[in-house]
Design a protein around this motif. Sequence first.
Motif, PDB file in Angstrom:
ATOM      1  N   VAL A 113      17.476  30.935  34.363  1.00  0.00           N
ATOM      2  CA  VAL A 113      17.896  32.213  34.926  1.00  0.00           C
ATOM      3  C   VAL A 113      17.420  33.322  33.998  1.00  0.00           C
ATOM      4  O   VAL A 113      17.425  33.162  32.775  1.00  0.00           O
ATOM      5  CB  VAL A 113      19.442  32.285  35.053  1.00  0.00           C
ATOM      6  N   GLU A 114      17.030  34.444  34.588  1.00  0.00           N
ATOM      7  CA  GLU A 114      16.770  35.666  33.826  1.00  0.00           C
ATOM      8  C   GLU A 114      17.771  36.703  34.305  1.00  0.00           C
ATOM      9  O   GLU A 114      17.972  36.863  35.511  1.00  0.00           O
ATOM     10  CB  GLU A 114      15.352  36.182  34.053  1.00  0.00           C
ATOM     11  N   ILE A 115      18.421  37.371  33.347  1.00  0.00           N
ATOM     12  CA  ILE A 115      19.406  38.388  33.717  1.00  0.00           C
ATOM     13  C   ILE A 115      18.954  39.760  33.229  1.00  0.00           C
ATOM     14  O   ILE A 115      18.155  39.865  32.303  1.00  0.00           O
ATOM     15  CB  ILE A 115      20.821  38.037  33.217  1.00  0.00           C
ATOM     16  N   PHE A 116      19.471  40.786  33.888  1.00  0.00           N
ATOM     17  CA  PHE A 116      19.119  42.180  33.614  1.00  0.00           C
ATOM     18  C   PHE A 116      17.610  42.415  33.724  1.00  0.00           C
ATOM     19  O   PHE A 116      17.021  43.136  32.927  1.00  0.00           O
ATOM     20  CB  PHE A 116      19.654  42.637  32.252  1.00  0.00           C
ATOM     21  N   THR A 117      17.001  41.827  34.752  1.00  0.00           N
ATOM     22  CA  THR A 117      15.552  41.978  34.942  1.00  0.00           C
ATOM     23  C   THR A 117      15.167  43.426  35.228  1.00  0.00           C
ATOM     24  O   THR A 117      13.990  43.773  35.084  1.00  0.00           O
ATOM     25  CB  THR A 117      15.036  41.058  36.058  1.00  0.00           C
ATOM     26  N   ARG A 118      16.120  44.267  35.579  1.00  0.00           N
ATOM     27  CA  ARG A 118      15.828  45.694  35.793  1.00  0.00           C
ATOM     28  C   ARG A 118      15.276  46.339  34.526  1.00  0.00           C
ATOM     29  O   ARG A 118      14.618  47.372  34.576  1.00  0.00           O
ATOM     30  CB  ARG A 118      17.082  46.427  36.263  1.00  0.00           C
ATOM     31  N   ASN A 119      15.549  45.736  33.362  1.00  0.00           N
ATOM     32  CA  ASN A 119      15.074  46.261  32.076  1.00  0.00           C
ATOM     33  C   ASN A 119      13.790  45.593  31.589  1.00  0.00           C
ATOM     34  O   ASN A 119      13.268  45.975  30.545  1.00  0.00           O
ATOM     35  CB  ASN A 119      16.150  46.071  30.992  1.00  0.00           C
ATOM     36  N   ARG A 120      13.286  44.594  32.312  1.00  0.00           N
ATOM     37  CA  ARG A 120      12.109  43.847  31.843  1.00  0.00           C
ATOM     38  C   ARG A 120      10.876  44.755  31.846  1.00  0.00           C
ATOM     39  O   ARG A 120      10.550  45.349  32.869  1.00  0.00           O
ATOM     40  CB  ARG A 120      11.853  42.636  32.730  1.00  0.00           C
ATOM     41  N   PRO A 121      10.175  44.852  30.713  1.00  0.00           N
ATOM     42  CA  PRO A 121       8.942  45.648  30.682  1.00  0.00           C
ATOM     43  C   PRO A 121       7.879  45.023  31.590  1.00  0.00           C
ATOM     44  O   PRO A 121       7.863  43.809  31.799  1.00  0.00           O
ATOM     45  CB  PRO A 121       8.488  45.563  29.215  1.00  0.00           C
ATOM     46  N   SER A 122       6.995  45.841  32.098  1.00  0.00           N
ATOM     47  CA  SER A 122       5.967  45.364  33.036  1.00  0.00           C
ATOM     48  C   SER A 122       5.044  44.325  32.404  1.00  0.00           C
ATOM     49  O   SER A 122       4.473  43.496  33.108  1.00  0.00           O
ATOM     50  CB  SER A 122       5.144  46.543  33.557  1.00  0.00           C
ATOM     51  N   TRP A 123       4.897  44.324  31.090  1.00  0.00           N
ATOM     52  CA  TRP A 123       3.997  43.385  30.421  1.00  0.00           C
ATOM     53  C   TRP A 123       4.644  42.027  30.145  1.00  0.00           C
ATOM     54  O   TRP A 123       3.976  41.104  29.673  1.00  0.00           O
ATOM     55  CB  TRP A 123       3.440  43.985  29.130  1.00  0.00           C
ATOM     56  N   VAL A 124       5.941  41.881  30.445  1.00  0.00           N
ATOM     57  CA  VAL A 124       6.640  40.606  30.264  1.00  0.00           C
ATOM     58  C   VAL A 124       6.761  39.932  31.641  1.00  0.00           C
ATOM     59  O   VAL A 124       7.477  40.431  32.505  1.00  0.00           O
ATOM     60  CB  VAL A 124       8.047  40.810  29.648  1.00  0.00           C
ATOM     61  N   PRO A 125       6.045  38.821  31.849  1.00  0.00           N
ATOM     62  CA  PRO A 125       6.105  38.170  33.164  1.00  0.00           C
ATOM     63  C   PRO A 125       7.435  37.451  33.400  1.00  0.00           C
ATOM     64  O   PRO A 125       8.121  37.060  32.459  1.00  0.00           O
ATOM     65  CB  PRO A 125       4.960  37.158  33.111  1.00  0.00           C
ATOM     66  N   ALA A 126       7.779  37.294  34.670  1.00  0.00           N
ATOM     67  CA  ALA A 126       8.957  36.516  35.049  1.00  0.00           C
ATOM     68  C   ALA A 126       8.706  35.047  34.727  1.00  0.00           C
ATOM     69  O   ALA A 126       7.571  34.566  34.799  1.00  0.00           O
ATOM     70  CB  ALA A 126       9.239  36.683  36.535  1.00  0.00           C
ATOM     71  N   VAL A 127       9.752  34.326  34.381  1.00  0.00           N
ATOM     72  CA  VAL A 127       9.645  32.891  34.140  1.00  0.00           C
ATOM     73  C   VAL A 127       9.538  32.204  35.500  1.00  0.00           C
ATOM     74  O   VAL A 127      10.427  32.355  36.346  1.00  0.00           O
ATOM     75  CB  VAL A 127      10.864  32.358  33.350  1.00  0.00           C
ATOM     76  N   GLU A 128       8.454  31.479  35.695  1.00  0.00           N
ATOM     77  CA  GLU A 128       8.231  30.799  36.973  1.00  0.00           C
ATOM     78  C   GLU A 128       9.354  29.811  37.266  1.00  0.00           C
ATOM     79  O   GLU A 128       9.724  29.001  36.424  1.00  0.00           O
ATOM     80  CB  GLU A 128       6.892  30.058  36.936  1.00  0.00           C
ATOM     81  N   GLY A 129       9.926  29.927  38.457  1.00  0.00           N
ATOM     82  CA  GLY A 129      10.991  29.021  38.887  1.00  0.00           C
ATOM     83  C   GLY A 129      12.385  29.439  38.474  1.00  0.00           C
ATOM     84  O   GLY A 129      13.367  28.850  38.923  1.00  0.00           O
ATOM     85  N   ALA A 130      12.506  30.452  37.608  1.00  0.00           N
ATOM     86  CA  ALA A 130      13.829  30.897  37.161  1.00  0.00           C
ATOM     87  C   ALA A 130      14.430  31.868  38.175  1.00  0.00           C
ATOM     88  O   ALA A 130      13.727  32.674  38.772  1.00  0.00           O
ATOM     89  CB  ALA A 130      13.738  31.574  35.793  1.00  0.00           C
ATOM     90  N   VAL A 131      15.741  31.772  38.366  1.00  0.00           N
ATOM     91  CA  VAL A 131      16.467  32.730  39.191  1.00  0.00           C
ATOM     92  C   VAL A 131      16.340  34.091  38.515  1.00  0.00           C
ATOM     93  O   VAL A 131      16.514  34.209  37.301  1.00  0.00           O
ATOM     94  CB  VAL A 131      17.952  32.322  39.327  1.00  0.00           C
TER      95      VAL A 131
END
Length: 150
Positions: A113-131
């Motif tokens: 799971v990734e939380i608070f994705t609203r703060n994720r910088p554009s250069w940090v990719p989402a973890v594939e398969g994570a909620v």
Amino acid sequence: MTQSSCLCGANVITYSGVPELKFKCHCANEGKLTGAAPFSLNFITSTDTLQVVKGELKTWGFVVDSGNFMTNHCCGQCGSLLYRTSSGFPGKMAVKIGCVDDEDLLRTFVPEVEIFTRNRPSWVPAVEGAVQNWTDFGTGEGPKEAVEAK
């Protein structure tokens, strides 16, 4: 038993059990806590078997957006943050993966799971398969429901 320790070695904790939830947190505090990355890697586990086997951890805390009180448990000498506890999740702790001494756990750690994705910088990719949760664990119920939603 799994072991975590601080950078200077003054503090060592042990605990048992498998991680209940592996997560990546992008909350606004993480950059200030690490002094570098705008996120942290953690896992939730029980505090039932937690033992401080060396040293004496310092604690400090504050009220987070949810209204819960977050307590940080760290080394008073080097400042390493070993784990956090929250009034919203009694009997649980969020262990900071960077302080874990288990090489296998470090090599195989992948957030569910990734939380608070609203703060994720554009250069940090989402973890594939994570909620992906815009705020906390998504359902408002906590980490257990985040895994069940996966």
